[in-house]
Write a protein that holds these residues in place. Structure first.
Motif, PDB file in Angstrom:
ATOM      1  N   MET A 160       0.857  -1.178   0.000  1.00  0.00           N
ATOM      2  CA  MET A 160       0.000   0.000   0.000  1.00  0.00           C
ATOM      3  C   MET A 160       0.898   1.234   0.000  1.00  0.00           C
ATOM      4  O   MET A 160       1.916   1.267   0.685  1.00  0.00           O
ATOM      5  CB  MET A 160      -0.951   0.039   1.202  1.00  0.00           C
ATOM      6  CG  MET A 160      -1.979   1.173   1.137  1.00  0.00           C
ATOM      7  SD  MET A 160      -3.112   1.219   2.564  1.00  0.00           S
ATOM      8  CE  MET A 160      -4.087  -0.257   2.266  1.00  0.00           C
ATOM      9  N   PHE A 161       0.520   2.236  -0.805  1.00  0.00           N
ATOM     10  CA  PHE A 161       1.314   3.452  -0.935  1.00  0.00           C
ATOM     11  C   PHE A 161       0.478   4.683  -0.602  1.00  0.00           C
ATOM     12  O   PHE A 161      -0.733   4.702  -0.842  1.00  0.00           O
ATOM     13  CB  PHE A 161       1.833   3.606  -2.371  1.00  0.00           C
ATOM     14  CG  PHE A 161       2.580   2.417  -2.885  1.00  0.00           C
ATOM     15  CD1 PHE A 161       3.862   2.133  -2.444  1.00  0.00           C
ATOM     16  CD2 PHE A 161       2.005   1.560  -3.813  1.00  0.00           C
ATOM     17  CE1 PHE A 161       4.549   1.027  -2.920  1.00  0.00           C
ATOM     18  CE2 PHE A 161       2.683   0.461  -4.297  1.00  0.00           C
ATOM     19  CZ  PHE A 161       3.962   0.191  -3.842  1.00  0.00           C
ATOM     20  N   ASP A 162       1.136   5.694  -0.084  1.00  0.00           N
ATOM     21  CA  ASP A 162       0.520   6.999   0.148  1.00  0.00           C
ATOM     22  C   ASP A 162       0.917   7.905  -1.017  1.00  0.00           C
ATOM     23  O   ASP A 162       2.073   8.309  -1.139  1.00  0.00           O
ATOM     24  CB  ASP A 162       1.007   7.584   1.476  1.00  0.00           C
ATOM     25  CG  ASP A 162       0.371   8.924   1.797  1.00  0.00           C
ATOM     26  OD1 ASP A 162      -0.293   9.518   0.921  1.00  0.00           O
ATOM     27  OD2 ASP A 162       0.547   9.403   2.940  1.00  0.00           O
ATOM     28  N   ARG A 163      -0.029   8.225  -1.875  1.00  0.00           N
ATOM     29  CA  ARG A 163       0.266   9.003  -3.072  1.00  0.00           C
ATOM     30  C   ARG A 163       0.513  10.483  -2.787  1.00  0.00           C
ATOM     31  O   ARG A 163       0.944  11.208  -3.674  1.00  0.00           O
ATOM     32  CB  ARG A 163      -0.878   8.852  -4.086  1.00  0.00           C
ATOM     33  CG  ARG A 163      -1.054   7.414  -4.577  1.00  0.00           C
ATOM     34  CD  ARG A 163      -2.316   7.256  -5.372  1.00  0.00           C
ATOM     35  NE  ARG A 163      -2.253   7.927  -6.671  1.00  0.00           N
ATOM     36  CZ  ARG A 163      -3.339   8.291  -7.350  1.00  0.00           C
ATOM     37  NH1 ARG A 163      -4.551   8.093  -6.857  1.00  0.00           N
ATOM     38  NH2 ARG A 163      -3.212   8.876  -8.532  1.00  0.00           N
ATOM     39  N   ARG A 164       0.251  10.920  -1.575  1.00  0.00           N
ATOM     40  CA  ARG A 164       0.630  12.287  -1.206  1.00  0.00           C
ATOM     41  C   ARG A 164       2.127  12.367  -0.916  1.00  0.00           C
ATOM     42  O   ARG A 164       2.720  13.443  -0.973  1.00  0.00           O
ATOM     43  CB  ARG A 164      -0.166  12.766   0.010  1.00  0.00           C
ATOM     44  CG  ARG A 164      -1.634  12.996  -0.262  1.00  0.00           C
ATOM     45  CD  ARG A 164      -2.233  13.991   0.706  1.00  0.00           C
ATOM     46  NE  ARG A 164      -3.671  14.077   0.556  1.00  0.00           N
ATOM     47  CZ  ARG A 164      -4.296  14.772  -0.387  1.00  0.00           C
ATOM     48  NH1 ARG A 164      -3.573  15.414  -1.298  1.00  0.00           N
ATOM     49  NH2 ARG A 164      -5.608  14.809  -0.464  1.00  0.00           N
ATOM     50  N   GLN A 165       2.719  11.234  -0.573  1.00  0.00           N
ATOM     51  CA  GLN A 165       4.146  11.207  -0.285  1.00  0.00           C
ATOM     52  C   GLN A 165       4.976  10.700  -1.460  1.00  0.00           C
ATOM     53  O   GLN A 165       6.102  11.151  -1.675  1.00  0.00           O
ATOM     54  CB  GLN A 165       4.422  10.339   0.942  1.00  0.00           C
ATOM     55  CG  GLN A 165       3.792  10.848   2.233  1.00  0.00           C
ATOM     56  CD  GLN A 165       4.302  10.080   3.443  1.00  0.00           C
ATOM     57  OE1 GLN A 165       5.499  10.045   3.714  1.00  0.00           O
ATOM     58  NE2 GLN A 165       3.392   9.465   4.175  1.00  0.00           N
ATOM     59  N   ILE A 166       4.442   9.734  -2.206  1.00  0.00           N
ATOM     60  CA  ILE A 166       5.161   9.181  -3.359  1.00  0.00           C
ATOM     61  C   ILE A 166       4.438   9.611  -4.625  1.00  0.00           C
ATOM     62  O   ILE A 166       3.278   9.247  -4.834  1.00  0.00           O
ATOM     63  CB  ILE A 166       5.224   7.640  -3.306  1.00  0.00           C
ATOM     64  CG1 ILE A 166       5.795   7.149  -1.966  1.00  0.00           C
ATOM     65  CG2 ILE A 166       6.085   7.110  -4.458  1.00  0.00           C
ATOM     66  CD1 ILE A 166       5.831   5.640  -1.838  1.00  0.00           C
ATOM     67  N   PRO A 167       5.075  10.369  -5.499  1.00  0.00           N
ATOM     68  CA  PRO A 167       4.408  10.791  -6.733  1.00  0.00           C
ATOM     69  C   PRO A 167       4.135   9.615  -7.661  1.00  0.00           C
ATOM     70  O   PRO A 167       4.855   8.615  -7.655  1.00  0.00           O
ATOM     71  CB  PRO A 167       5.401  11.781  -7.349  1.00  0.00           C
ATOM     72  CG  PRO A 167       6.722  11.430  -6.750  1.00  0.00           C
ATOM     73  CD  PRO A 167       6.441  10.910  -5.378  1.00  0.00           C
ATOM     74  N   ASP A 168       3.094   9.742  -8.467  1.00  0.00           N
ATOM     75  CA  ASP A 168       2.730   8.672  -9.390  1.00  0.00           C
ATOM     76  C   ASP A 168       3.865   8.338 -10.348  1.00  0.00           C
ATOM     77  O   ASP A 168       4.019   7.189 -10.777  1.00  0.00           O
ATOM     78  CB  ASP A 168       1.486   9.058 -10.185  1.00  0.00           C
ATOM     79  CG  ASP A 168       0.219   9.025  -9.341  1.00  0.00           C
ATOM     80  OD1 ASP A 168       0.290   8.565  -8.184  1.00  0.00           O
ATOM     81  OD2 ASP A 168      -0.833   9.456  -9.836  1.00  0.00           O
ATOM     82  N   SER A 169       4.674   9.315 -10.704  1.00  0.00           N
ATOM     83  CA  SER A 169       5.780   9.078 -11.630  1.00  0.00           C
ATOM     84  C   SER A 169       6.761   8.051 -11.082  1.00  0.00           C
ATOM     85  O   SER A 169       7.419   7.325 -11.839  1.00  0.00           O
ATOM     86  CB  SER A 169       6.513  10.380 -11.940  1.00  0.00           C
ATOM     87  OG  SER A 169       7.012  10.973 -10.749  1.00  0.00           O
ATOM     88  N   VAL A 170       6.860   7.970  -9.751  1.00  0.00           N
ATOM     89  CA  VAL A 170       7.729   6.979  -9.111  1.00  0.00           C
ATOM     90  C   VAL A 170       6.997   5.640  -8.975  1.00  0.00           C
ATOM     91  O   VAL A 170       7.613   4.571  -9.052  1.00  0.00           O
ATOM     92  CB  VAL A 170       8.209   7.477  -7.734  1.00  0.00           C
ATOM     93  CG1 VAL A 170       9.061   6.424  -7.022  1.00  0.00           C
ATOM     94  CG2 VAL A 170       9.016   8.771  -7.889  1.00  0.00           C
TER      95      VAL A 170
END
Length: 254
Positions: A160-170
């Motif tokens: 599970m990822f937090d997209r506020r911390q990890i950008p979609d490009s990554v």
């Protein structure tokens, strides 16, 4: 697009999964955490997978279906799913695998308490019938980049990822890797993030003859190519990490 703060977007790539997809959908419907959406990306299935999914679309507006005009592979399907996702949190589920009913609830609580951007859980293997066989994969408290190069510990259906911390490009998966999931974890960790583990088997990894993971030699060769092509490691460093990977993979199965 403004992300929905509490929503978990679940991306499910689908290809010829008619036999299993209904059970997978049911495990999502049973989740104790209710603020989720499922994004099915059908990769030009030739069976009745789409028909099964469409039946549920009519019953639950949290489910969405997108169809590829041609087979492009799971990495392309997941990337398309990310582009459609509205939730702050992103999770992956394969069309033949399962979750415990409290998987999402426990994992999002864990991430909020830690404030972490990347989490994963333990999991248990099952046969084609979906019945757990007692083989549980235990996981460490946390994983960094160098550790991940030596171990294929993180299962796609547990992350599970937090997209506020990890950008979609990554978060986007490479399209040229046989083990696109591991290559993605490496990329994320290489950007300085740490993956934090919940050492509970909250996911069920189904093994059957039609799964991609059933071809072990292909997976081993794919891992070597990832060291060289995705991480661009020199031959000697690639050899070192490859030997560590093989040793740990064999030890995990003893």
């Amino acid at each position: 697009m403004e992300l929905r703060e509490n929503r978990i977007s679940i991306v499910v790539p689908v290809y010829n999964s008619e036999q299993y997809i209904e059970e997978t959908i049911q495990c999502v419907l049973k989740q104790t955490y209710a603020d989720w959406e499922v994004i099915f990306v059908d990769d030009a299935s030739k069976d009745k997978s789409v028909a099964v999914i469409e039946k549920y679309l009519k019953e639950d507006k949290r489910m969405h279906l997108y169809q590829n005009s041609e087979n492009r592979g799971p990495a392309y399907a997941r990337n398309r799913g990310i582009k459609k996702a509205q939730g702050r949190y992103l999770a992956y589920l394969d069309a033949d695998d399962l979750w415990d009913a409290d998987k999402l609830e426990k994992q999002i609580r864990f991430m909020r308490q830690k404030g972490c951007a990347f989490s994963f859980t333990g999991y248990e293997f099952a046969g084609a019938d979906g019945k757990r066989n007692g083989r549980i994969v235990c996981i460490p408290e946390k994983i960094d980049y160098k550790y991940a190069l030596k171990h294929t510990t993180i299962s796609t259906i547990t992350v599970m990822f937090d997209r506020r911390q990890i950008p979609d490009s990554v978060l986007f998966m490479p399209l040229n890797a046989r083990g696109e999931d591991s290559a993605t974890w490496w990329k994320i960790l290489r950007h300085g993030y740490t993956a934090y583990g919940i050492n509970e088997p909250l996911s069920v990894y189904r093994r059957h003859g039609g799964s991609r993971s059933s071809n072990k030699l292909d997976a081993v060769w794919g891992t070597w190519r990832m060291y060289r092509r995705c991480e661009r490691l020199p031959v000697i460093r690639s050899g070192y990490y490859f030997c560590c990977y093989l040793f740990n993979a064999v030890r995990r199965r003893i």
